[in-house]
Scaffold this motif. Structure first.
Motif: not given
Length: 185
Positions: A36, A3, A101, A33, A1
Motif C-alpha cells: 500500500q 503488506l 506508490e 493489494e 492485502i
C-alpha cells in the motif's frame, strides 16, 4: 492485502535467505493489494522472481522493493525477474503517480518487469526500474521492461508522477517482442 513482509531476506532486510521460488506468488488470485502507499514489501534475494502474478486480475502492486535491500540502496537480487505478470494476468496496476506508490524494481538477475502470455490491459506508472532509492544506477541484468505476447498494456504517462524512470539496465530499457500489439509506451 500483502503488506510489510520481508520475502527472501534476513530480518534486517540486508542479506539473502532465499525462498526456493518466488518471494510473493499470486496464482488465480484477483483483486488483491501487494503493498500500500508507503507500506510495501521487500521481495529480494529469492531463487526465482520477486513478485509473480499468474492468471491473476485486477491486482494492485505498489511501494515494493524487488532486487534491493530494505532501504532501496544496494542490490539484493532475485535470481529471475523483479516482477512477472504471466498466463493471462489482466488489468493489474503496478506503481502510481505519487512517490509513496513507486515500486523499486532494480538489481535483479533477470528483467525488472516481464509482462507475457496474453497478460493484457496492465498499467505501469511511476516506478524506478534499474535505479536505487537515491536515483543511482542499480540496473537489472536484462531488460528494464519486456512485453512479450501481450497487448493493450500502458507503460508511463504524460505527467511527471506517471513517468517510469527506466535506466541502467543491462539490455533494453523497454523491449516489445513478437506477438505484442496496441501497447502504449
Amino acid at each position: 492485502i500483502v503488506l510489510n513482509n520481508y520475502c527472501g531476506t534476513n530480518a534486517a532486510g540486508t542479506a539473502a535467505i532465499p525462498n526456493a521460488r518466488a518471494g510473493i506468488m499470486l496464482s488465480d488470485a484477483d483483486g488483491n493489494e501487494v503493498g500500500q502507499p508507503g507500506n510495501g514489501n521487500l521481495a529480494s534475494g529469492n531463487t526465482d522472481d520477486g513478485i509473480v502474478l499468474r492468471n491473476s486480475n485486477g491486482n494492485v502492486i505498489v511501494a515494493n522493493y524487488t532486487g534491493t535491500r530494505v532501504n532501496g540502496l544496494g542490490s539484493l537480487p532475485n535470481g529471475g525477474e523483479g516482477i512477472t505478470l504471466a498466463s493471462g494476468s489482466l488489468n493489474n496496476f503496478i506503481g502510481g503517480t505519487s512517490t509513496n506508490e513507486r515500486n523499486f524494481i532494480s538489481g535483479n538477475n533477470g528483467r525488472g518487469l516481464h509482462i507475457s502470455g496474453l497478460s493484457n490491459g496492465n498499467t505501469v506508472l511511476g516506478n524506478y526500474i534499474g535505479l536505487d532509492a537515491a536515483g543511482a544506477d542499480l540496473g537489472n541484468v536484462l531488460e528494464g521492461i519486456m512485453i512479450e505476447n501481450a497487448n493493450n498494456n500502458s507503460v508511463g504517462g504524460n505527467t511527471a508522477g506517471a513517468r517510469n524512470i527506466i535506466s541502467g539496465n543491462g539490455s533494453h530499457g523497454v523491449y516489445l517482442q513478437e506477438g505484442s500489439s496496441t501497447n502504449t509506451i
